[in-house]
Scaffold this motif. Structure first.
Motif, PDB file in Angstrom:
ATOM      1  N   ARG A 151      37.345  32.068  38.262  1.00 54.80           N
ATOM      2  CA  ARG A 151      38.235  30.952  37.931  1.00 54.80           C
ATOM      3  C   ARG A 151      39.462  30.963  38.836  1.00 54.80           C
ATOM      4  O   ARG A 151      39.939  29.931  39.269  1.00 54.80           O
ATOM      5  CB  ARG A 151      38.665  31.014  36.456  1.00 54.80           C
ATOM      6  CG  ARG A 151      37.551  30.830  35.467  1.00 54.80           C
ATOM      7  CD  ARG A 151      36.886  29.456  35.602  1.00 54.80           C
ATOM      8  NE  ARG A 151      35.743  29.354  34.727  1.00 54.80           N
ATOM      9  CZ  ARG A 151      34.492  29.697  35.065  1.00 54.80           C
ATOM     10  NH1 ARG A 151      34.215  30.156  36.282  1.00 54.80           N
ATOM     11  NH2 ARG A 151      33.503  29.573  34.206  1.00 54.80           N
ATOM     12  N   PHE A 152      39.964  32.158  39.106  1.00 56.93           N
ATOM     13  CA  PHE A 152      41.145  32.248  39.972  1.00 56.93           C
ATOM     14  C   PHE A 152      40.806  31.816  41.409  1.00 56.93           C
ATOM     15  O   PHE A 152      41.537  31.050  42.022  1.00 56.93           O
ATOM     16  CB  PHE A 152      41.736  33.665  39.961  1.00 56.93           C
ATOM     17  CG  PHE A 152      42.929  33.799  40.862  1.00 56.93           C
ATOM     18  CD1 PHE A 152      44.063  33.011  40.664  1.00 56.93           C
ATOM     19  CD2 PHE A 152      42.923  34.669  41.942  1.00 56.93           C
ATOM     20  CE1 PHE A 152      45.176  33.104  41.510  1.00 56.93           C
ATOM     21  CE2 PHE A 152      44.023  34.769  42.792  1.00 56.93           C
ATOM     22  CZ  PHE A 152      45.148  33.986  42.583  1.00 56.93           C
ATOM     23  N   VAL A 153      39.680  32.270  41.886  1.00 56.60           N
ATOM     24  CA  VAL A 153      39.290  31.901  43.256  1.00 56.60           C
ATOM     25  C   VAL A 153      39.103  30.381  43.333  1.00 56.60           C
ATOM     26  O   VAL A 153      39.535  29.737  44.293  1.00 56.60           O
ATOM     27  CB  VAL A 153      38.015  32.665  43.680  1.00 56.60           C
ATOM     28  CG1 VAL A 153      37.489  32.147  45.009  1.00 56.60           C
ATOM     29  CG2 VAL A 153      38.306  34.159  43.770  1.00 56.60           C
ATOM     30  N   ALA A 208      39.517  43.346  43.641  1.00 56.86           N
ATOM     31  CA  ALA A 208      38.349  42.522  44.007  1.00 56.86           C
ATOM     32  C   ALA A 208      38.740  41.044  44.065  1.00 56.86           C
ATOM     33  O   ALA A 208      38.298  40.300  44.957  1.00 56.86           O
ATOM     34  CB  ALA A 208      37.218  42.743  43.004  1.00 56.86           C
ATOM     35  N   ALA A 209      39.573  40.619  43.115  1.00 56.43           N
ATOM     36  CA  ALA A 209      40.004  39.212  43.107  1.00 56.43           C
ATOM     37  C   ALA A 209      40.785  38.899  44.378  1.00 56.43           C
ATOM     38  O   ALA A 209      40.631  37.834  44.982  1.00 56.43           O
ATOM     39  CB  ALA A 209      40.860  38.930  41.867  1.00 56.43           C
ATOM     40  N   HIS A 210      41.612  39.839  44.777  1.00 53.14           N
ATOM     41  CA  HIS A 210      42.378  39.638  46.016  1.00 53.14           C
ATOM     42  C   HIS A 210      41.438  39.431  47.198  1.00 53.14           C
ATOM     43  O   HIS A 210      41.585  38.495  47.970  1.00 53.14           O
ATOM     44  CB  HIS A 210      43.306  40.830  46.259  1.00 53.14           C
ATOM     45  CG  HIS A 210      43.845  40.883  47.651  1.00 53.14           C
ATOM     46  ND1 HIS A 210      44.770  39.967  48.118  1.00 53.14           N
ATOM     47  CD2 HIS A 210      43.568  41.694  48.704  1.00 53.14           C
ATOM     48  CE1 HIS A 210      45.044  40.238  49.394  1.00 53.14           C
ATOM     49  NE2 HIS A 210      44.327  41.270  49.767  1.00 53.14           N
ATOM     50  N   ARG A 211      40.459  40.312  47.317  1.00 52.96           N
ATOM     51  CA  ARG A 211      39.552  40.229  48.478  1.00 52.96           C
ATOM     52  C   ARG A 211      38.795  38.892  48.489  1.00 52.96           C
ATOM     53  O   ARG A 211      38.659  38.246  49.517  1.00 52.96           O
ATOM     54  CB  ARG A 211      38.544  41.388  48.466  1.00 52.96           C
ATOM     55  CG  ARG A 211      39.171  42.731  48.754  1.00 52.96           C
ATOM     56  CD  ARG A 211      38.932  43.213  50.205  1.00 52.96           C
ATOM     57  NE  ARG A 211      39.257  42.275  51.242  1.00 52.96           N
ATOM     58  CZ  ARG A 211      40.472  42.136  51.811  1.00 52.96           C
ATOM     59  NH1 ARG A 211      41.483  42.879  51.439  1.00 52.96           N
ATOM     60  NH2 ARG A 211      40.677  41.253  52.757  1.00 52.96           N
ATOM     61  N   LYS A 212      38.320  38.479  47.326  1.00 55.99           N
ATOM     62  CA  LYS A 212      37.586  37.209  47.267  1.00 55.99           C
ATOM     63  C   LYS A 212      38.507  36.043  47.601  1.00 55.99           C
ATOM     64  O   LYS A 212      38.096  35.059  48.214  1.00 55.99           O
ATOM     65  CB  LYS A 212      36.995  36.993  45.863  1.00 55.99           C
ATOM     66  CG  LYS A 212      35.790  37.853  45.627  1.00 55.99           C
ATOM     67  CD  LYS A 212      35.068  37.450  44.346  1.00 55.99           C
ATOM     68  CE  LYS A 212      33.862  38.345  44.141  1.00 55.99           C
ATOM     69  NZ  LYS A 212      33.269  38.242  42.828  1.00 55.99           N
ATOM     70  N   THR A 213      39.761  36.145  47.181  1.00 57.06           N
ATOM     71  CA  THR A 213      40.702  35.061  47.448  1.00 57.06           C
ATOM     72  C   THR A 213      40.988  34.958  48.939  1.00 57.06           C
ATOM     73  O   THR A 213      41.054  33.856  49.497  1.00 57.06           O
ATOM     74  CB  THR A 213      42.023  35.294  46.669  1.00 57.06           C
ATOM     75  OG1 THR A 213      41.688  35.462  45.298  1.00 57.06           O
ATOM     76  CG2 THR A 213      42.970  34.139  46.818  1.00 57.06           C
ATOM     77  N   VAL A 214      41.156  36.105  49.583  1.00 58.58           N
ATOM     78  CA  VAL A 214      41.405  36.078  51.032  1.00 58.58           C
ATOM     79  C   VAL A 214      40.253  35.345  51.718  1.00 58.58           C
ATOM     80  O   VAL A 214      40.476  34.438  52.541  1.00 58.58           O
ATOM     81  CB  VAL A 214      41.559  37.513  51.593  1.00 58.58           C
ATOM     82  CG1 VAL A 214      41.625  37.499  53.118  1.00 58.58           C
ATOM     83  CG2 VAL A 214      42.795  38.188  51.014  1.00 58.58           C
ATOM     84  N   ALA A 216      38.158  33.190  50.490  1.00 61.32           N
ATOM     85  CA  ALA A 216      38.128  31.763  50.136  1.00 61.32           C
ATOM     86  C   ALA A 216      39.216  30.996  50.886  1.00 61.32           C
ATOM     87  O   ALA A 216      38.981  29.890  51.381  1.00 61.32           O
ATOM     88  CB  ALA A 216      38.318  31.606  48.624  1.00 61.32           C
ATOM     89  N   LEU A 217      40.390  31.576  50.991  1.00 60.31           N
ATOM     90  CA  LEU A 217      41.480  30.861  51.676  1.00 60.31           C
ATOM     91  C   LEU A 217      41.174  30.747  53.164  1.00 60.31           C
ATOM     92  O   LEU A 217      41.445  29.711  53.786  1.00 60.31           O
ATOM     93  CB  LEU A 217      42.826  31.569  51.457  1.00 60.31           C
ATOM     94  CG  LEU A 217      43.337  31.594  50.014  1.00 60.31           C
ATOM     95  CD1 LEU A 217      44.663  32.348  49.927  1.00 60.31           C
ATOM     96  CD2 LEU A 217      43.502  30.169  49.462  1.00 60.31           C
TER      97      LEU A 217
END
Ligand code: BGC
Length: 410
Positions: A151-153, A208-214, A216-217
């Motif tokens: 959801r965050f990503v 893990a959320a950080h890595r996925k966000t990077v 995605a951005l």
């Protein structure tokens, strides 16, 4: 990392003889966060927590600094100081007030803020999450809900679609390490849990959320440096505290520093020194004066943390927060100035430091502590919301415009 060109450094005049210059293009900024300044963020976890009589919060955030309506004034203050960057965060609960319902109007409001920054020669430095999350997700377990990361990503992707072309630099998560320790071991932030096992699990989720966000951005519009903002302290082993110090450094910082591998920079956010003894956190040194937060007045911590971060990760460093809670603005200038002395020593030693952001633009809502601690370089009238410059704002503006500190005192 892409160049973060800075109006302030380009416009800088000839520095005073002996001035301690920072590299060309060095970014000078101020940091803020949505919940601490916008006001009326009634649809997030923090609002819920601060209204819970058992949370330990001293007062609710209420109207905060009313930056929700007064952001043009805020950006004018930043630009008027000649700073090159303004760091502010996106309020997830406004952008996605109910699951899957995205507000075009709210994304557009953040777009207008970014555009205004750009018009005024200020880089918008966007934090995609500064602690808060919407109530709908909080009620489902917050970061412990299995779908939280996705959801965050998705939120980041949607917001980035709307503003990515204007972003100058991004922080994915603000202090995921504090979200872990304060939310799940000390119980002083939502969800108010005191359970080390859950804390450690959340650390993994957030990394893990950080890595996925990077990822995605990077796949979306815009081309800007991305990192996370980590809370770092000088973790000092008192006699017999070596083992605890090492364990604390691992849980609080090192695992996140390893999680930064592949990022464009590490955001170092630093305020003080902490003592670790054989039983855990030990009392502060009674000889060292204390700030409003009860922290040791220890500006030396910044140099320590920047050196350690650079050595540990090999990545460029941006100081995304540094400041002091104090009623005495002369003390603030002394703190910032001593912290910057140390940062300049890092630069002289060839450490790749790209920027420095003061926490914070305005006296604001200091989480559990309410409106007591004054971290701002401007005061805010709690009734009229009038912003008033403090001497520290003028002082910081001079440093930024010169891109240099005055000559070192003999
Ligand atoms: C946080 C800010 C906070 C500041 C001062 C940082 O840990 O990112 O939200 O206001 O410290 O305590």
């Amino acid at each position: 990392m892409g160049a973060m060109s800075t109006r302030a450094t380009e416009a800088a005049g000839a520095p005073a003889p002996g001035a301690r210059r920072f590299p060309d293009g060095f970014v000078w900024g101020v940091s803020t966060s949505s919940h601490q300044i916008e006001g009326g963020n009634a649809n997030n976890d923090w609002w819920d927590f601060e209204h819970d009589p058992h949370s330990g919060c001293l007062e609710p955030s209420g109207d905060a600094c009313d930056s929700r309506h007064r952001w043009p004034e805020d950006i004018a203050l930043v630009s008027g100081m000649g700073l090159s960057a303004y760091r502010f965060s996106l309020e997830w609960s406004r952008i996605e007030p109910a699951e899957g319902e995205f507000s075009a109007a709210e994304i557009d409001a953040y777009r207008r803020m970014c555009a205004r920054c750009r018009e005024q020669g200020v880089i918008p430095a966007i934090t995609f999450n500064h602690y808060t999350m919407p109530l709908w997700l909080y009620r489902r377990g917050g970061w412990e809900a299995p779908e939280a990361t996705d959801r965050f990503v998705r939120l980041c992707e949607r917001a980035n679609q709307g503003i990515g072309d204007l972003i100058g630099m991004a922080v994915t998560l603000n202090e995921p390490n504090v979200m872990g320790v304060m939310g799940y071991t000390q119980g002083e932030h939502p969800p108010g849990v005191k359970d080390l096992t859950r804390h450690l699990a959340i650390n993994d989720v957030l990394i893990a959320a950080h890595r996925k966000t990077v990822d995605a951005l990077r796949a979306g519009p815009g081309d800007y440096p991305i990192g996370m903002g980590l809370s770092m302290a000088e973790l000092h082993a008192d006699p017999g505290g070596e083992v605890v110090q090492e364990a604390s450094e691992e849980i609080l910082e090192n695992n996140f520093l390893r999680g930064a591998a592949g990022d464009d920079f590490v955001g170092v956010q630093c305020y003080t020194r902490l003592h670790l003894g054989p039983e855990g956190e030990a009392p502060a040194d009674p000889e060292v004066p204390k700030t409003q937060m009860g922290y040791e007045f220890w500006p030396q911590a910044l140099e320590y943390c920047v050196r350690r971060t650079a050595a540990y990760t090999g990545l460029p460093v941006v100081v995304t927060e540094n400041g002091i809670g104090t009623d005495d603005d002369t003390e603030r200038i002394r703190y910032l100035s001593e912290a910057l002395d140390g940062l300049h020593r890092c630069v002289e030693d060839g450490i790749d430091v790209r920027g420095y952001f003061v926490w914070t633009l305005l006296d604001n809502f200091e989480w559990t502590h309410g409106y007591g601690p004054k971290f701002g370089i401007h005061s805010v009238d709690r009734t009229t919301f009038e912003r008033r410059e403090k001497p520290s704002a003028r002082w910081f503006s001079q440093v930024a415009r010169a891109n240099a500190l005055p000559p070192a005192q003999a």
